[in-house]
Design an enzyme around this catalytic site. Structure first.
Site, PDB file in Angstrom:
ATOM      1  N   MET A 115      28.135  42.731  34.894  1.00  0.00           N
ATOM      2  CA  MET A 115      26.792  42.362  34.439  1.00  0.00           C
ATOM      3  C   MET A 115      26.404  40.994  35.001  1.00  0.00           C
ATOM      4  O   MET A 115      25.505  40.334  34.470  1.00  0.00           O
ATOM      5  CB  MET A 115      26.731  42.364  32.918  1.00  0.00           C
ATOM      6  N   ALA A 125      26.665  36.918  36.189  1.00  0.00           N
ATOM      7  CA  ALA A 125      27.180  35.643  35.666  1.00  0.00           C
ATOM      8  C   ALA A 125      28.673  35.561  36.006  1.00  0.00           C
ATOM      9  O   ALA A 125      29.520  35.315  35.151  1.00  0.00           O
ATOM     10  CB  ALA A 125      26.948  35.522  34.160  1.00  0.00           C
ATOM     11  N   GLY A 144      37.312  35.560  36.530  1.00  0.00           N
ATOM     12  CA  GLY A 144      37.796  36.836  35.977  1.00  0.00           C
ATOM     13  C   GLY A 144      37.252  38.006  36.773  1.00  0.00           C
ATOM     14  O   GLY A 144      37.979  38.937  37.132  1.00  0.00           O
ATOM     15  N   HIS A 145      35.941  37.940  37.081  1.00  0.00           N
ATOM     16  CA  HIS A 145      35.332  39.000  37.892  1.00  0.00           C
ATOM     17  C   HIS A 145      35.883  38.952  39.329  1.00  0.00           C
ATOM     18  O   HIS A 145      36.178  39.990  39.920  1.00  0.00           O
ATOM     19  CB  HIS A 145      33.812  38.822  37.973  1.00  0.00           C
ATOM     20  N   GLN A 182      23.749  48.563  26.156  1.00  0.00           N
ATOM     21  CA  GLN A 182      25.021  48.239  25.510  1.00  0.00           C
ATOM     22  C   GLN A 182      24.934  47.009  24.609  1.00  0.00           C
ATOM     23  O   GLN A 182      25.942  46.581  24.053  1.00  0.00           O
ATOM     24  CB  GLN A 182      26.143  48.097  26.539  1.00  0.00           C
ATOM     25  N   GLN A 225      37.076  48.529  25.586  1.00  0.00           N
ATOM     26  CA  GLN A 225      36.194  49.078  26.629  1.00  0.00           C
ATOM     27  C   GLN A 225      37.019  49.829  27.685  1.00  0.00           C
ATOM     28  O   GLN A 225      36.613  50.880  28.168  1.00  0.00           O
ATOM     29  CB  GLN A 225      35.394  47.951  27.278  1.00  0.00           C
ATOM     30  N   SER A 227      34.781  34.022  30.208  1.00  0.00           N
ATOM     31  CA  SER A 227      33.700  34.916  29.787  1.00  0.00           C
ATOM     32  C   SER A 227      32.379  34.230  30.087  1.00  0.00           C
ATOM     33  O   SER A 227      32.274  32.999  29.972  1.00  0.00           O
ATOM     34  CB  SER A 227      33.811  35.177  28.285  1.00  0.00           C
TER      35      SER A 227
HETATM   36  P1  AMP Z   1      31.070  41.981  32.408  1.00  0.00           P
HETATM   37  O1  AMP Z   1      30.274  41.414  33.514  1.00  0.00           O
HETATM   38  O2  AMP Z   1      31.308  41.050  31.268  1.00  0.00           O
HETATM   39  O3  AMP Z   1      30.595  43.344  31.972  1.00  0.00           O
HETATM   40  O4  AMP Z   1      32.522  42.225  33.011  1.00  0.00           O
HETATM   41  C1  AMP Z   1      32.721  42.992  34.158  1.00  0.00           C
HETATM   42  C2  AMP Z   1      34.184  43.301  34.279  1.00  0.00           C
HETATM   43  O5  AMP Z   1      34.910  42.071  34.387  1.00  0.00           O
HETATM   44  C3  AMP Z   1      34.727  44.032  33.034  1.00  0.00           C
HETATM   45  O6  AMP Z   1      35.631  45.027  33.457  1.00  0.00           O
HETATM   46  C4  AMP Z   1      35.421  42.930  32.283  1.00  0.00           C
HETATM   47  O7  AMP Z   1      36.474  43.390  31.465  1.00  0.00           O
HETATM   48  C5  AMP Z   1      35.946  42.070  33.428  1.00  0.00           C
HETATM   49  N1  AMP Z   1      36.227  40.709  32.979  1.00  0.00           N
HETATM   50  C6  AMP Z   1      35.392  39.861  32.329  1.00  0.00           C
HETATM   51  N2  AMP Z   1      36.013  38.703  32.021  1.00  0.00           N
HETATM   52  C7  AMP Z   1      37.287  38.830  32.475  1.00  0.00           C
HETATM   53  C8  AMP Z   1      38.432  37.987  32.466  1.00  0.00           C
HETATM   54  N3  AMP Z   1      38.419  36.772  31.908  1.00  0.00           N
HETATM   55  N4  AMP Z   1      39.576  38.439  33.032  1.00  0.00           N
HETATM   56  C9  AMP Z   1      39.613  39.678  33.592  1.00  0.00           C
HETATM   57  N5  AMP Z   1      38.571  40.519  33.645  1.00  0.00           N
HETATM   58  C10 AMP Z   1      37.419  40.111  33.092  1.00  0.00           C
END
Ligand code: AMP
Length: 279
Positions: free
Chosen positions: A30, A32, A36-37, A61, A154, A186
């Site tokens: 999503m 940002a 992690g991404h 969502q 998830q 996050s």
């Molecule tokens: P989001 O943009 O929050 O929907 O996250 C996209 C993907 O990145 C999802 O599969 C999340 O679980 C993963 N993700 C987000 N934060 C982290 C993190 N700190 N470590 C590993 N994966 C992450």
């Protein structure tokens, strides 16, 4: 890196990729974006010939309108990070490109996964996740798709979707990337003050403590102690509980044969944060 804004452009690129028999990795996000991404993107680049990242903030969502409205939009910095990582394509659709006039919701049996933790607390959240990932999987049809274990529940929902609708897609569920303090990265962390960030580091400390106590005390007492660490730091706990890591069913006893997961959802400075530890 090429930015694709329409499904038409995406399909043209995919046709080329398939005709050259390239292995395709896909990372739905999503935006940002943070380390992690990028860790997921790096893994995809390592394991595939071509990698596509999608950035789409999926309104379906969000069970909380304010959360959706406050969701950070950092497209230019996302593009810069993805280019630096060596990503091949960014799929950046708008709402009507994802939820076209032909949109029909998909029905997936989530069993009991939706009945615990995030399920009842965020009504409609996992259904929204299923809808958007179903559309993205159908459009992209990757060989591999990458998700983060930070969103543990998830991941289980995505597994159910994959098992029931996309048996050919391999899932890679990747470890949580953390700041030095232990706080799981996050996009919501951006909404915390320095003091809030300091407090938030206790989430992982509490989770780790439960893991460390496994050898010494009963599960119930270890979990109570972990939750106590959070409340001493004035962190509002929505849940902090032990479950079977396979089924997500809450447990008051350590699992000796299977894996344990402790899941946490807390509020700090009006921001909801989740994390977990598997052991
Ligand atoms: P989001 O943009 O929050 O929907 O996250 C996209 C993907 O990145 C999802 O599969 C999340 O679980 C993963 N993700 C987000 N934060 C982290 C993190 N700190 N470590 C590993 N994966 C992450």
């Amino acid at each position: 890196m090429k930015v694709l804004k329409t499904n038409k452009d995406l399909q043209e690129v995919l046709q080329q990729i398939r005709s050259e028999k390239n292995r395709l990795g896909f990372v739905p996000t999503m935006g940002a974006l943070h380390e992690g991404h990028i860790n997921l993107v790096n893994k995809s680049i390592d394991e595939n010939d071509i990698s596509i990242v999608s950035v789409f903030v999926n309104p379906k969502q969000f069970n909380n309108v304010e959360d959706f409205e406050k969701y950070p939009n950092t497209v230019q910095s996302d593009i810069n990070l993805l280019e630096k990582a060596g990503c091949d394509y960014l799929f950046l659709p708008d709402f009507n490109e994802v939820y076209t006039s032909a949109y029909q919701p998909v029905n997936i049996d989530l069993g009991a996964i939706d009945d615990v933790f995030e399920g009842p607390l965020r009504p409609g959240h996992f259904d929204g996740v299923v809808q958007v990932v179903n559309i993205l999987f159908r459009l992209v049809q990757p060989d591999m798709a990458y998700f983060g274990l930070k969103d543990y529940q998830q991941c289980m929902v995505i597994k159910a979707l994959r098992d029931q609708k996309y048996p050919k897609i391999n899932l890679s569920l990747c470890p949580t990337v953390r700041a030095q303090s232990g706080l799981a990265l996050s996009s919501r962390n951006k909404r915390l003050s320095d003091k809030g960030l300091e407090k938030a580091a206790f989430i992982y400390k509490a989770l780790k403590t439960v893991n460390e106590l496994k050898k010494h005390i009963e599960a119930d007492d270890a979990v109570k102690y972990g939750a106590h660490i959070l409340s001493t730091h004035h962190i509002e706990v929505e849940y902090f509980a032990l479950a079977n890591a396979e089924t997500l069913q809450p447990s008051r006893k350590w699992l000796r044969s299977g894996k344990n997961v402790v899941l946490a959802a807390v509020w700090i400075e009006g921001v909801r944060l989740i994390d977990n530890i598997v052991f």
